[in-house]
Enzyme design. Structure first.
Site, PDB file in Angstrom:
ATOM      1  N   SER A 136       4.692   1.106  -0.709  1.00  0.00           N
ATOM      2  CA  SER A 136       3.654   1.301  -1.720  1.00  0.00           C
ATOM      3  C   SER A 136       3.009   2.667  -1.542  1.00  0.00           C
ATOM      4  O   SER A 136       3.022   3.229  -0.434  1.00  0.00           O
ATOM      5  CB  SER A 136       2.582   0.221  -1.564  1.00  0.00           C
ATOM      6  OG  SER A 136       1.432   0.516  -2.323  1.00  0.00           O
ATOM      7  N   TYR A 195      -3.611  -4.638   3.265  1.00  0.00           N
ATOM      8  CA  TYR A 195      -2.405  -4.236   2.542  1.00  0.00           C
ATOM      9  C   TYR A 195      -2.047  -2.784   2.853  1.00  0.00           C
ATOM     10  O   TYR A 195      -0.894  -2.466   3.170  1.00  0.00           O
ATOM     11  CB  TYR A 195      -2.617  -4.421   1.043  1.00  0.00           C
ATOM     12  CG  TYR A 195      -1.413  -4.074   0.206  1.00  0.00           C
ATOM     13  CD1 TYR A 195      -0.291  -4.897   0.191  1.00  0.00           C
ATOM     14  CD2 TYR A 195      -1.389  -2.922  -0.581  1.00  0.00           C
ATOM     15  CE1 TYR A 195       0.822  -4.586  -0.577  1.00  0.00           C
ATOM     16  CE2 TYR A 195      -0.279  -2.600  -1.344  1.00  0.00           C
ATOM     17  CZ  TYR A 195       0.823  -3.430  -1.344  1.00  0.00           C
ATOM     18  OH  TYR A 195       1.919  -3.112  -2.101  1.00  0.00           O
TER      19      TYR A 195
END
Length: 264
Positions: free
Chosen positions: A155, A168
Site C-alpha cells: 500500500s 495498517y
C-alpha cells in the site's frame, strides 16, 4: 497526435505471448477468493500457470470450477502451518513452486488512542507475520527449484502515514522491508522479491466493518491525481508483471500503483 490501433494479427500475436507467459510455472496466491486475489488467479491461469489458491472464505470453492485445474487450500495465513501446507500442496500437485503472490491482508481505521493491543496484533499478524511465513516457505521451495519470484500486495501506506491507520501503516511498512531483505538474500539464488504499493482499490476489503465497502472506497477517487480509484484487475496486472519474465531485472522494488497519490 493519434496512435494507430494494432492490427488483428498483432493483437493475436500479443495474446499468444500472454497465454504462454507462465506456461509450466506454478503460482501460489493468498487472499485468492475475491478482489485483487481472484483477478490475479484469473490472469495467471489464463497465461498458462498452474495455480494454488488460498483463502478462508467460502467463495474459494468456486475458483476450482471457474479456473479448471486450480488447487484450492483453505487456511488462515497467520498460522505457520498454513504456509507449510499451502507450499506443500503446490509441490505435491505440480512438482514445485515458482511464484508467490502474497495478497492476503486486512485493514483497520482507528485513532492511535483507540487502537488496542488486540487491534494491533490482528493487523500485524495478517499483513506482516502471515506474509513472512508464506515468503519463508516459498523461498525454501524456490531455492530447490533454482529460482522464483515473490510479490506482495502492499500500500502507499508503506511510504506515507494514514490518519487512523497506525496498525495498517506499520504493517505495510514492515512488509516493504521484508520484501527488500528477501531480494537481497534471494538475488544469488535467482529469487526476486517486489511489492506493489497500491492506492485505494474498489473492493470488498472493508466489508468486516462497512456494508458499503465498494462505494466508500470509490469515494476516494478525488485524492488520486488520476481522479479515480483502482479496479482490482489493474493491480493484478502489476502483480503479474512483477512475477513475469518481463520484469527479470526488477527486485527489491516498492512499485507505486497508486494513481499518482504519493507523487505529491
Amino acid at each position: 497526435m493519434t496512435s494507430t490501433p494494432l492490427s488483428a494479427e498483432a493483437v493475436e500475436a500479443v495474446e499468444a505471448v500472454e497465454a504462454a507467459e507462465f506456461a509450466g510455472k506454478t503460482a501460489l496466491v493468498t487472499g485468492a477468493a475475491r478482489g485483487i486475489g481472484k483477478e490475479t488467479v484469473a490472469l495467471l491461469h489464463a497465461r498458462g500457470a498452474h495455480v494454488v489458491a488460498l483463502d478462508t472464505r467460502t467463495e474459494l470453492v468456486a475458483l476450482a470450477e471457474e479456473f479448471p485445474g486450480t488447487v484450492t487450500v483453505s487456511g488462515d495465513v497467520t498460522a505457520e502451518e498454513t504456509a507449510t501446507r499451502a507450499v506443500g500442496a503446490a509441490v505435491d500437485a505440480f512438482g514445485g513452486l515458482d511464484i508467490l503472490v502474497n495478497n492476503a491482508g486486512r485493514t483497520l481505521n482507528k485513532p492511535v488512542t483507540h487502537t488496542t493491543a488486540q487491534d494491533w496484533d490482528s493487523v500485524m499478524n495478517v499483513n506482516a507475520r502471515g506474509a513472512f511465513f508464506f515468503a519463508r516457505e516459498a523461498f525454501r521451495a524456490m531455492e530447490e527449484r533454482g529460482g522464483g519470484a515473490i510479490v506482495s500486495t502492499g500500500s502507499y501506506a508503506s511510504a506515507v502515514g494514514l490518519p487512523e491507520g497506525v496498525a495498517y501503516s506499520a504493517s505495510k511498512g514492515a512488509l516493504a522491508q521484508v520484501t527488500k531483505v528477501l531480494a537481497l538474500e534471494g538475488g544469488p539464488l535467482g529469487i526476486r522479491a517486489n511489492l506493489v504499493a497500491a492506492g485505494v482499490v474498489e473492493t470488498d476489503f472493508l466489508d468486516t466493518f462497512r456494508s458499503d465497502s465498494r462505494a466508500y472506497l470509490a469515494s476516494f477517487g478525488n485524492v488520486h491525481p488520476l481522479g479515480r480509484v483502482a479496479q482490482p484487475r489493474e493491480i493484478a496486472e502489476v502483480l503479474c508483471f512483477l512475477v513475469s519474465p518481463r520484469s527479470s531485472f526488477v527486485t527489491g522494488a516498492v512499485l507505486a500503483a497508486d494513481g499518482g497519490f504519493t507523487a505529491a
